[in-house]
Design an enzyme around this catalytic site. Structure first.
Site, PDB file in Angstrom:
ATOM      1  CB  ILE A  39     -36.244 -92.048  29.056  1.00 13.81           C
ATOM      2  CG1 ILE A  39     -37.408 -92.885  29.121  1.00 13.81           C
ATOM      3  CG2 ILE A  39     -35.882 -91.197  28.171  1.00 13.81           C
ATOM      4  CD1 ILE A  39     -37.978 -93.514  27.809  1.00 13.81           C
ATOM      5  CE  LYS A  49     -27.312 -84.609  25.780  1.00 11.94           C
ATOM      6  NZ  LYS A  49     -28.779 -84.813  25.585  1.00 11.94           N
ATOM      7  N   GLY A 180     -37.661 -76.386  24.521  1.00  4.96           N
ATOM      8  CA  GLY A 180     -37.057 -76.630  25.717  1.00  4.96           C
ATOM      9  C   GLY A 180     -35.751 -77.377  25.290  1.00  4.96           C
ATOM     10  N   GLY A 268     -42.704 -81.343  26.379  1.00  4.13           N
ATOM     11  CA  GLY A 268     -42.777 -81.759  27.699  1.00  4.13           C
ATOM     12  C   GLY A 268     -42.814 -83.514  27.941  1.00  4.13           C
ATOM     13  CG  HIS A 441      -3.717 -69.005  29.935  1.00  2.58           C
ATOM     14  ND1 HIS A 441      -4.718 -68.306  29.427  1.00  2.58           N
ATOM     15  CD2 HIS A 441      -2.320 -68.953  29.239  1.00  2.58           C
ATOM     16  CE1 HIS A 441      -4.150 -68.070  28.311  1.00  2.58           C
ATOM     17  NE2 HIS A 441      -2.739 -68.174  28.097  1.00  2.58           N
TER      18      HIS A 441
HETATM   19  C1  LIG Z   1     -34.663 -86.785  24.044  1.00  2.00           C
HETATM   20  C2  LIG Z   1     -34.344 -86.832  25.335  1.00  2.00           C
HETATM   21  C3  LIG Z   1     -32.990 -85.950  25.843  1.00  2.00           C
HETATM   22  C4  LIG Z   1     -32.665 -86.044  27.398  1.00  2.00           C
HETATM   23  N1  LIG Z   1     -31.356 -85.433  27.570  1.00  2.00           N
HETATM   24  C5  LIG Z   1     -31.137 -85.402  28.756  1.00  2.00           C
HETATM   25  C6  LIG Z   1     -29.877 -84.931  29.214  1.00  2.00           C
HETATM   26  O1  LIG Z   1     -28.944 -84.409  28.345  1.00  2.00           O
HETATM   27  N2  LIG Z   1     -29.553 -84.784  30.386  1.00  2.00           N
HETATM   28  C7  LIG Z   1     -30.387 -85.060  31.448  1.00  2.00           C
HETATM   29  O2  LIG Z   1     -30.322 -84.701  32.659  1.00  2.00           O
HETATM   30  N3  LIG Z   1     -31.744 -85.435  31.199  1.00  2.00           N
HETATM   31  C8  LIG Z   1     -32.021 -85.696  29.975  1.00  2.00           C
HETATM   32  N4  LIG Z   1     -33.361 -86.140  29.793  1.00  2.00           N
HETATM   33  C9  LIG Z   1     -34.225 -86.663  30.751  1.00  2.00           C
HETATM   34  C10 LIG Z   1     -33.984 -87.916  31.471  1.00  2.00           C
HETATM   35  O3  LIG Z   1     -33.777 -88.855  30.330  1.00  2.00           O
HETATM   36  C11 LIG Z   1     -34.498 -88.363  32.452  1.00  2.00           C
HETATM   37  O4  LIG Z   1     -34.924 -87.118  33.513  1.00  2.00           O
HETATM   38  C12 LIG Z   1     -34.257 -89.602  33.150  1.00  2.00           C
HETATM   39  O5  LIG Z   1     -34.228 -90.482  32.317  1.00  2.00           O
HETATM   40  C13 LIG Z   1     -35.447 -89.859  34.387  1.00  2.00           C
HETATM   41  O6  LIG Z   1     -34.944 -90.918  34.812  1.00  2.00           O
HETATM   42  P1  LIG Z   1     -35.973 -92.054  35.628  1.00  2.00           P
HETATM   43  O7  LIG Z   1     -35.070 -93.032  36.168  1.00  2.00           O
HETATM   44  O8  LIG Z   1     -36.987 -91.363  36.474  1.00  2.00           O
HETATM   45  O9  LIG Z   1     -36.750 -92.572  34.542  1.00  2.00           O
HETATM   46  P2  LIG Z   1     -36.811 -93.285  33.112  1.00  2.00           P
HETATM   47  O10 LIG Z   1     -35.098 -93.116  32.634  1.00  2.00           O
HETATM   48  O11 LIG Z   1     -37.632 -92.817  32.234  1.00  2.00           O
HETATM   49  O12 LIG Z   1     -36.804 -94.912  33.501  1.00  2.00           O
HETATM   50  C14 LIG Z   1     -37.894 -95.415  33.748  1.00  2.00           C
HETATM   51  C15 LIG Z   1     -37.900 -96.848  33.553  1.00  2.00           C
HETATM   52  O13 LIG Z   1     -38.955 -97.522  34.241  1.00  2.00           O
HETATM   53  C16 LIG Z   1     -39.351 -98.629  33.172  1.00  2.00           C
HETATM   54  N5  LIG Z   1     -40.878 -98.837  33.591  1.00  2.00           N
HETATM   55  C17 LIG Z   1     -41.808 -97.949  33.442  1.00  2.00           C
HETATM   56  N6  LIG Z   1     -43.050 -98.716  33.965  1.00  2.00           N
HETATM   57  C18 LIG Z   1     -42.612 -99.991  34.428  1.00  2.00           C
HETATM   58  C19 LIG Z   1     -43.364-100.880  34.968  1.00  2.00           C
HETATM   59  N7  LIG Z   1     -44.537-100.837  35.027  1.00  2.00           N
HETATM   60  N8  LIG Z   1     -42.653-102.087  35.232  1.00  2.00           N
HETATM   61  C20 LIG Z   1     -41.369-102.124  34.811  1.00  2.00           C
HETATM   62  N9  LIG Z   1     -40.488-101.056  34.458  1.00  2.00           N
HETATM   63  C21 LIG Z   1     -41.315 -99.983  34.109  1.00  2.00           C
HETATM   64  C22 LIG Z   1     -39.362 -97.798  31.740  1.00  2.00           C
HETATM   65  O14 LIG Z   1     -39.258 -99.088  30.848  1.00  2.00           O
HETATM   66  C23 LIG Z   1     -37.804 -97.331  31.885  1.00  2.00           C
HETATM   67  O15 LIG Z   1     -36.874 -97.990  31.564  1.00  2.00           O
HETATM   68  C24 LIG Z   1     -33.609 -86.501  28.100  1.00  2.00           C
HETATM   69  C25 LIG Z   1     -34.923 -87.063  28.291  1.00  2.00           C
HETATM   70  C26 LIG Z   1     -35.139 -87.095  26.650  1.00  2.00           C
HETATM   71  C27 LIG Z   1     -36.666 -87.837  26.415  1.00  2.00           C
END
Ligand SMILES: Cc1cc2nc3c(=O)[nH]c(=O)nc-3n(C[C@H](O)[C@H](O)[C@H](O)COP(=O)(O)OP(=O)(O)OC[C@H]3O[C@@H](n4cnc5c(N)ncnc54)[C@H](O)[C@@H]3O)c2cc1C
Length: 462
Positions: A39, A49, A180, A268, A441
């Site tokens: 994501i 961004k 948020g 959320g 500065h």
């Molecule tokens: C609009 C938006 C803006 C954001 N901006 C920020 C920010 O500025 N700064 C910040 O720190 N955080 C931000 N976040 C939050 C951040 O994106 C998440 O906290 C972060 O991506 C979480 O990482 P993760 O690796 O846990 O999961 P994710 O990034 O969600 O990745 C999970 C991956 O697992 C894959 N997957 C799921 N199920 C399966 C399966 N069964 N088999 C194989 N693959 C699978 C998905 O396809 C995905 O690619 C934002 C979120 C959103 C929605």
């Protein structure tokens, strides 16, 4: 195929975990069902961004006269702005592909499901299922936009963040439910580009996790920029049978109806815990998240979980740190637990918001006697030269020992400045040590030193 470590999901949790695992000598595979980078790179941190940058450039061009330049009317084609953002996301995802190759990590494309006996089955797009096994399986499947029962997303009129990042046309008006970081960033982008935006927030303040003074200041700034904001208000239902949407909003003064082209639900996230084999293996969940201990071990040995799927702050840098901690512990290294009280949070609207540590209210509730220092950006030379004087820095110290309890900032560039407070707090730096650390500065970062000085009655420039 047999691996030391299999990581499921390639977001900032998963791909960082895989790289660190490979660095530590583990034979590693990563499984992804969509795009590398998760994501964050594809639908979150990075493309938002990119949109906000386009909005900022648009704003600057339209305010050229403020900088002594000739008046210009900036114009744009909305699809090109979206296309740039998608291009940035695509480039970052390609970068992860390169990193996987460089670190000799096997990338397996398909949908993974954990199985008993430390196995993982992966079904590819042709429906073919292959089984893999590993000594350690790390689940990092992330999360998706949370849908409220009274706000079902149809992807067209009631949308989530994915659609908000890829709309074919710019809506003339938009209701953003939830204020948020995600809701506020989209509200700021669309408003700057000319969409009439109304934010509806259930809590008394927008960006409710922030220090109250910061929330109030941001509310004022966003209202000044043209956004309508309703707090203590909730969308009860939405009618999509009309042209656009009609939302029934409950407020302290009774129900009102808001009309707009589109409604963005930003209330959320919901963790991706379904259909990944958790029940079959016996991995425990609670309130929609996977339960783990401080080393990210689930209730079943050999299976771990990190990132948005567990009940810690849903942030990219948190997911990455959890993954690194998890594999370093598996390696048997002497690892420090993550301090969840020292995680910075940033919102990239204009003015930006950044914070770490306790808010003033939390510090008082915890029984600290505190010293609070504030410094307005209107008194900063660099902020004035930049033409960005909206905002202030607020620091909170423990009166007894000088511990830096919290740092709360609003203003242009503060998201890049908050790391100073994170490092200083990690090193248990006191207020006086901040005052005596000479800041360059002219920079906006001097405002942090001045805010610390203000807490001790030593401020120079106000
Ligand atoms: C609009 C938006 C803006 C954001 N901006 C920020 C920010 O500025 N700064 C910040 O720190 N955080 C931000 N976040 C939050 C951040 O994106 C998440 O906290 C972060 O991506 C979480 O990482 P993760 O690796 O846990 O999961 P994710 O990034 O969600 O990745 C999970 C991956 O697992 C894959 N997957 C799921 N199920 C399966 C399966 N069964 N088999 C194989 N693959 C699978 C998905 O396809 C995905 O690619 C934002 C979120 C959103 C929605």
């Amino acid at each position: 195929m047999n691996y030391d470590i299999i990581v499921i999901g390639s977001g900032p949790g998963g791909y960082v975990t895989a790289i660190r695992a490979s660095q530590l000598g583990f034979k590693t595979a990563i499984i992804e069902k969509e795009n590398l980078g998760g994501i964050c790179l594809n639908w979150g941190c990075i493309p938002t961004k990119a949109l906000l940058k386009s909005a900022q450039v648009f704003h600057y061009i339209n305010h050229a006269e403020d900088y002594g330049l000739n008046k210009v009317e900036a114009s744009f084609e909305f699809p090109n702005v979206i296309q740039r953002s998608r291009g940035v996301a695509g480039k970052m995802s390609k970068g992860i592909e390169f990193l996987m190759k460089k670190n000799k990590i096997d990338v397996i494309l398909g949908t993974a499901k954990v199985q008993k006996d430390k196995k993982v089955s992966v079904t590819d797009t042709d429906g073919k299922t292959t089984e893999y096994s590993a000594s350690h399986i790390i689940i990092a499947t992330g999360a998706r936009s949370r849908e409220l029962p009274n706000l079902p997303q149809d992807g067209k009129k009631v949308i989530g963040y994915r659609q908000a990042l890829s709309l074919p046309e710019q809506p003339k008006s938009m209701i953003v439910v939830g204020s948020g970081a995600i809701g506020v960033e989209f509200a700021d982008f669309y408003n700057t580009m000319g969409t009439k935006v109304t934010i509806v927030e259930f809590m008394p303040n927008i960006v409710p996790v922030e220090d109250e003074e910061i929330s109030k200041h941001l509310e004022k700034s966003l209202k000044k920029s043209g956004i309508d904001i309703m707090t203590n208000a909730s969308v009860e239902s939405v009618d999509t049978s009309v042209e656009g949407v009609k939302a029934s909003v409950k407020t302290a003064n009774g129900n009102i109806t808001l009309e707009a082209d589109i409604l963005l639900s930003a209330v959320g996230i919901a963790a991706n815990i379904e259909n990944i084999g958790l029940e079959e293996v016996g991995i425990q969940t609670d309130k929609g998240r996977v339960l783990v201990n401080e080393w990210y071990e689930t209730s079943v040995p050999g299976y771990y979980a990190i990132g948005d799927i567990i009940p810690t702050q849903a942030l990219a840098h948190v997911a990455s740190a959890e993954g690194i901690t998890c594999v370093e512990k598996i390696k048997g290294m002497h690892v420090e637990k993550i301090d969840y009280g020292n995680i910075p949070g940033c919102t990239y609207c204009h003015p930006e918001v950044a914070s770490v540590g306790l808010t003033e209210k939390q510090a008082k509730e915890k029984g600290y006697e505190i010293k609070v220092g504030k410094f307005p950006l209107s008194a900063s030379g660099k902020a004035t030269a930049n033409g960005n004087t909206d905002g202030f820095i607020k620091v909170i110290f423990d009166a007894k020992y000088g511990e830096w309890l919290g740092c709360h900032m609003i203003g242009e560039g503060v998201t890049d400045m908050v790391a100073e407070a994170v490092v200083a707090r990690k090193l248990e730096t006191t207020g006086h040590e901040i005052i005596k650390s000479i800041h360059p500065h002219p920079t906006v970062s001097e405002a942090i030193m001045e805010a610390a000085a203000a807490a001790y009655g030593e401020v120079i420039h106000i």
